[in-house]
Design a protein around this motif. Structure first.
Motif, PDB file in Angstrom:
ATOM      1  N   ILE A  14       1.992  59.597  28.772  1.00 20.11           N
ATOM      2  CA  ILE A  14       1.795  59.175  27.385  1.00 20.11           C
ATOM      3  C   ILE A  14       0.419  58.533  27.298  1.00 20.11           C
ATOM      4  O   ILE A  14       0.074  57.659  28.103  1.00 20.11           O
ATOM      5  CB  ILE A  14       2.882  58.165  26.951  1.00 20.11           C
ATOM      6  N   ASP A  52      -1.030  55.307  22.839  1.00 18.24           N
ATOM      7  CA  ASP A  52       0.327  55.446  22.306  1.00 18.24           C
ATOM      8  C   ASP A  52       1.354  54.708  23.148  1.00 18.24           C
ATOM      9  O   ASP A  52       2.558  54.803  22.893  1.00 18.24           O
ATOM     10  CB  ASP A  52       0.723  56.936  22.251  1.00 18.24           C
ATOM     11  N   TRP A 112       2.870  54.206  14.308  1.00 13.98           N
ATOM     12  CA  TRP A 112       2.679  55.623  13.980  1.00 13.98           C
ATOM     13  C   TRP A 112       2.961  55.877  12.509  1.00 13.98           C
ATOM     14  O   TRP A 112       3.578  55.058  11.838  1.00 13.98           O
ATOM     15  CB  TRP A 112       3.608  56.495  14.832  1.00 13.98           C
ATOM     16  N   LEU A 167       5.410  62.062  22.090  1.00 16.40           N
ATOM     17  CA  LEU A 167       4.167  61.462  22.583  1.00 16.40           C
ATOM     18  C   LEU A 167       3.749  62.139  23.873  1.00 16.40           C
ATOM     19  O   LEU A 167       4.582  62.537  24.685  1.00 16.40           O
ATOM     20  CB  LEU A 167       4.368  59.959  22.809  1.00 16.40           C
ATOM     21  N   LYS A 213      -1.654  59.752  19.035  1.00 15.95           N
ATOM     22  CA  LYS A 213      -1.162  60.040  17.686  1.00 15.95           C
ATOM     23  C   LYS A 213      -0.965  58.796  16.824  1.00 15.95           C
ATOM     24  O   LYS A 213      -0.733  58.914  15.627  1.00 15.95           O
ATOM     25  CB  LYS A 213       0.160  60.817  17.765  1.00 15.95           C
ATOM     26  N   SER A 214      -1.029  57.606  17.404  1.00 13.43           N
ATOM     27  CA  SER A 214      -0.790  56.395  16.623  1.00 13.43           C
ATOM     28  C   SER A 214      -1.979  56.078  15.731  1.00 13.43           C
ATOM     29  O   SER A 214      -3.123  56.416  16.033  1.00 13.43           O
ATOM     30  CB  SER A 214      -0.490  55.211  17.541  1.00 13.43           C
ATOM     31  N   SER A 247       9.124  59.180  21.631  1.00 16.11           N
ATOM     32  CA  SER A 247       8.458  59.114  20.336  1.00 16.11           C
ATOM     33  C   SER A 247       8.350  57.648  19.953  1.00 16.11           C
ATOM     34  O   SER A 247       8.537  56.761  20.796  1.00 16.11           O
ATOM     35  CB  SER A 247       9.232  59.924  19.291  1.00 16.11           C
ATOM     36  N   TRP A 248       8.073  57.403  18.667  1.00 15.62           N
ATOM     37  CA  TRP A 248       7.812  56.029  18.220  1.00 15.62           C
ATOM     38  C   TRP A 248       8.999  55.082  18.437  1.00 15.62           C
ATOM     39  O   TRP A 248       8.824  53.877  18.568  1.00 15.62           O
ATOM     40  CB  TRP A 248       7.442  56.032  16.741  1.00 15.62           C
TER      41      TRP A 248
END
Length: 937
Positions: free
Chosen positions: A242, A246, A361, A373, A378-379, A429-430
């Motif tokens: 990751i 992120d 995010w 992620l 991506k954040s 993911s988030w």
């Protein structure tokens, strides 16, 4: 060695518009560096195209150039100013790349400009993956097995030699752009093509994957005499696989053995020294095999980094400030510790608390995106929290995220779906950290979670301790919870809302009960030296214990609420507003207190406000700061929707809101009440209705007629808004809103198709209204104002339309008794001006107007909010030279498969400013022709 006295002027290159992977942490670094150099009597010239930053304020530098970041702009500056040196290490990858481009064409040499803070060879060695690998081999520093590839065939050959899983890392990219982990052969070809295409030099490193290894970052400073200080060691809770941007990160490193840490230190210093003789900051990333503590180098950045801002806020040591002084010749031992003011800057901070960063995010803005992620960041922002333990800090960080979470679980959002939880653990993911807690609550063994996630068992044990405390708490009622256990719960970060949820009561009852038990927050100082030396720095975090280190003065105080984590719709522009608000309050004689939790911002710099509370912008924390400090009031207009949403709580508990009253703000925010006001004022607005169900919405749409705009009240950045053209689309949109934003009233407005859009920003003191600026959007109505190109002043509206805009703005401001700032959005059709909405606060466009017209509107507005001035006290004279165009910038490259079509929900991550002399400018004509084509369809 004292500073180099031959340096009279320095050029600082900024980072440009906010994009995913390069955000406002470089506004913080650049602003701090500029102030640091000016302290030394050095003239600072600054270039950046981002109008929303403090960095591009005239207060920051002697000369500010709001120009595109390209070599033509650099040449213009060098022609107009005698520049002795350029400092390219404060503007992220953008600044380094531009510095290298200018060097390649001989621009620095032509004008006799030195590069300080780094050298070109160092940039080349660190950005070129093959040179980096070879350098590490020469140094005896381990690296994963890897090969360079500049073609598809070379890439396939490299993959065959390495085997799977493997990593693809493009050269010279930002935030992991174009990079990916490839676990299976059938994924490789597409990933390789994407990586080659993303690299500006069409080159990738294909590397052995070290998935599941632990990841660490070290932040270093080095001077001309080769002295190095390691300012902070940051540990990633998420293992390799990751992107570090992120990852949840922790400082200091909690699970690193001393032996491994000492080896890592030695390697980091050796790596930095191998990059030449430059003085300044450096970021080094390592991976560690948890089985045998083998260490490999991942990368080195010879500049201040995203993590440098975090490390600065975590330790209290201002890395960019000191790095700038080192770049002009000072040595570490010659500088004072800027926090203690007495000890040397040549020391390594020791902290007696724990810091946790959690990224923020905005996947909801990128419908259909891959939310998993991985190697590519991506954040869009992050929060930081400080506590006396890891559990306290991570719970506070969760409270800061503004995801309607009251901590790490135990707040009504807990999941009991084992299948969904297992998928989340395997595909991070988030929300994975919440699902780790949910899994432990369901009895999933720590061993199993560790095997799936590779998260270190120490962290899983810490989260398990929260689960055990919750189970223990369920044995009690609120009135018989033992005082010692109650204190323990608070020391582990449990909010009153969480405790209320577990005990089946309400937040206020929990608050009153703990007050009866004498369980109160105390405030601790962030001082870089674990309280070994006295520190005058007014920088605090809260915890629970006996000693309170924050002494409340008897001065008249105001609290400025910050905007929390950056996200789409609420970004760096509100930090700009907060910094100016704090500055204006200090000028007006008040003690200015800042409350915010965003480590990337200038507002959370230790010397901006009179007092900084690095705390969640969360009701429980704010309430107790107010109880401790007893301010005359709170300013909520400058921190975007984050601050505004707390106004109702402040009103409920009789805490004075400075400026516009809560009731009047609520009229503007509640779409129904606002439309009623417009009707009373005889101001045109699209026909509307309010629905609480899909059936009601269908009845309204039949009366209003399609197309209609569906939107909830009290939202940010057009969240949940959509334009629908039939019953089926309407029903789907309404049901989605009811699911995503429960309890919110849903507005159904007639959509004015093919209308033009505009907005006006103003200051009102209750008697007079100053219209700061009117911006005409190039795109037609239907595209969110934050995603529209906009022109200041208007370029095409007839005088009659402008008069309507001005009159509507004045009537609304006076009717709402605005004391401070307001933004109004308009739609113009057939010469008639309709009001769409009004925002009774600072807006996204206000910093843009301040820069374009060179007027300190935020300073003026704050003094009106405070009640110390009226508009007539100011001589406001905007400087207008042609037109300023606001250019939205997007980060769609991080989400290649999403729909890039723009609409009423904002998607841009940042903006740039471009000045033109007149509307004959070729750039403008191209934009305008695209609009004309749309309107003619």
């Amino acid at each position: 060695m004292p500073k180099d006295t031959s340096l009279k002027s320095v050029l600082i290159i900024g980072s440009g518009p906010i994009i995913i992977g390069q955000a406002c942490e470089f506004d913080y670094s650049g602003s701090q560096a500029a102030r640091s150099l000016r302290e030394e009597g050095i003239k600072v010239v600054l270039i950046n195209s981002n109008p929303a930053t403090i960095m591009t304020d005239k207060l920051t530098a002697d000369n500010v150039y709001l120009l595109p970041l390209n070599v033509d702009s650099i040449r213009k500056i060098l022609t107009e100013h005698q520049i002795d040196a350029v400092l390219p290490t404060m503007g992220g990858q953008t600044a380094l790349n531009l510095c290298m481009e200018a060097d390649a064409i001989g621009l620095w040499k032509e004008f006799g400009v030195r590069i300080i803070g780094v050298d070109i060879a160092a940039i080349e060695k660190t950005e070129n993956r093959e040179l980096f690998r070879k350098l590490m081999v020469e140094l005896g520093v381990g690296v994963p097995k890897s090969f360079m590839a500049a073609s598809f065939l070379e890439g396939k050959d490299a993959a065959q030699k390495i085997g799977y899983p493997l990593v693809i890392r493009p050269s010279f990219t930002l935030g992991g752009s174009g990079g990916s982990f490839v676990k299976h052969k059938d994924q490789f070809e597409e990933a390789l093509q994407h990586g080659l295409k993303t690299s500006p030099v069409h080159e990738v490193l294909i590397e052995e994957a070290v998935l599941g290894w632990l990841e660490y970052e070290l932040e270093l400073l080095r001077d001309q005499e080769d002295n190095i200080a390691i300012i902070c060691t940051i540990e990633n809770l998420d293992p390799m696989g990751i992107h570090t941007g992120d990852s949840i990160t922790i400082a200091p490193a909690m699970t690193l053995s001393d032996m491994a840490y000492q080896r890592m230190r030695d390697m980091a210093m050796k790596m930095m020294r191998s990059l030449g003789t430059f003085a300044g900051g450096c970021n080094v990333q390592f991976a560690l095999n948890p089985v045998n503590e083998e260490i490999v180098a991942i990368e080195i950045n010879p500049r201040v980094s995203r993590s440098s801002a975090l490390a600065s806020k975590a330790t209290g040591y201002p890395i960019a400030k000191i790095a700038a002084k080192l770049a002009i010749g000072y040595n570490l031992h010659e500088l004072k510790n800027p926090v203690t003011k007495t000890t040397s800057a040549y020391f390594e901070p020791a902290i007696d608390y724990v810091v946790v960063k959690i990224p923020r995010w905005n996947f909801d803005k990128f419908h259909g995106s891959d939310t998993r992620l991985g190697l590519q960041m991506k954040s869009v922002g992050e929060v930081m929290a400080i506590g006396r333990s890891f559990t306290e800090a991570i719970q506070k960080a969760c409270q800061s995220l503004e995801l309607k979470r009251s901590g790490l679980g135990a707040d009504g959002h807990d999941s009991r779906n084992l299948e969904a939880i297992t998928y989340s653990l395997e595909n991070p993911s988030w929300d994975r950290i919440f699902h780790v807690k949910d899994a432990l609550s369901m009895g999933v063994p720590i061993r199993t979670i560790h095997e799936i996630t590779k998260i270190d068992r120490w962290y899983l044990n810490q989260i398990q301790s929260l689960v055990l405390m919750e189970e223990e708490l369920r044995r009690y009622s609120l009135q018989n919870v033992p005082a010692g256990f109650f204190m323990e719960l608070k020391q582990h970060g449990f909010s009153d809302v969480q405790l209320a949820w577990i005990l089946n009561t309400d937040e206020e009852s929990v608050y009153q009960r703990r007050k009866e038990l004498g369980i109160n927050r105390v405030y601790k100082m962030v001082d870089t030296c674990a309280a070994e030396f006295p520190s005058p720095t007014p920088y605090f975090y809260s915890s629970f214990g006996s000693e309170n280190e924050s002494v409340s003065s008897d001065r008249k105080k105001v609290i400025v609420l910050g905007s929390g984590p950056n996200r789409i719709g609420q970004g760096i522009e509100f930090d700009y507003c907060c910094v100016h608000g704090v500055t204006a309050a200090k000028e007006a004689g008040f003690e200015a207190i800042m409350v915010n939790c965003n480590p990337e911002t200038v507002s959370t710099d230790f010397d901006i406000s009179d007092k900084l509370y690095f705390e969640p912008v969360f009701w429980e924390h704010l309430r107790e700061i107010i109880e401790h400090e007893k301010p005359i009031g709170v300013i909520v207009q400058l921190g975007g929707q984050t601050a505004l949403k707390l106004a109702e709580k402040l009103e409920k508990y009789n805490i004075k809101i400075l400026g516009t009253s809560f009731n009047n703000m609520d009229i503007a925010e509640d779409r129904g009440r606002f439309s009623d006001l417009l009707k009373e004022l005889d101001i045109p607005y699209p026909e509307y209705g309010v629905a609480t169900s899909a059936d009601e919405a269908l009845v309204l749409a039949a009366r209003i007629k399609y197309p209609v705009l569906v939107r909830p009240s009290y939202v940010l950045g057009g969240q949940g808004m959509s334009i629908v053209i039939n019953d089926a689309e309407l029903e789907s949109a309404v049901l989605k809103l009811m699911r995503d934003i429960p309890g919110n009233r849903i507005l159904i407005d007639h959509f004015l198709d093919r209308a033009e859009e505009a907005e006006a920003d103003c200051i009102c003191d209750g008697e007079d209204v100053e219209i700061m600026g009117i911006m005409e959007h190039i795109e037609p109505a239907g595209i969110h104002s934050g995603d529209s190109f906009a022109v200041l002043p208007p370029y095409n509206f007839p005088e009659g339309v402008l008069e309507q805009i001005k009159n509507h703005t004045r009537k609304i401001a006076l009717a709402l008794n605005i004391k401070g700032l307001m933004n109004v959005q308009f739609a113009v059709k057939n010469g008639k001006v309709y009001v769409i909405e009004a925002n009774p606060r600072a807006s996204r466009s206000m910093p843009f107007i301040c820069k374009a017209f060179q007027v300190p509107y935020l300073n003026i507005a704050t003094k009106i909010i405070l009640g110390v001035n009226k508009l007539k006290d100011f001589d406001i004279k905007p400087i207008v030279h042609g037109f300023a165009i606001k250019e939205p910038v997007f980060s769609f490259d991080k989400f290649p498969n999403v729909n890039k079509e723009l609409g009423p929900e904002m998607k841009s991550t940042g903006e740039a400013i471009r000045f033109i002399h007149d509307t004959n400018d070729p750039y403008f004509r191209q934009l305008y022709s695209e609009k004309s084509m749309y309107l003619s369809r």
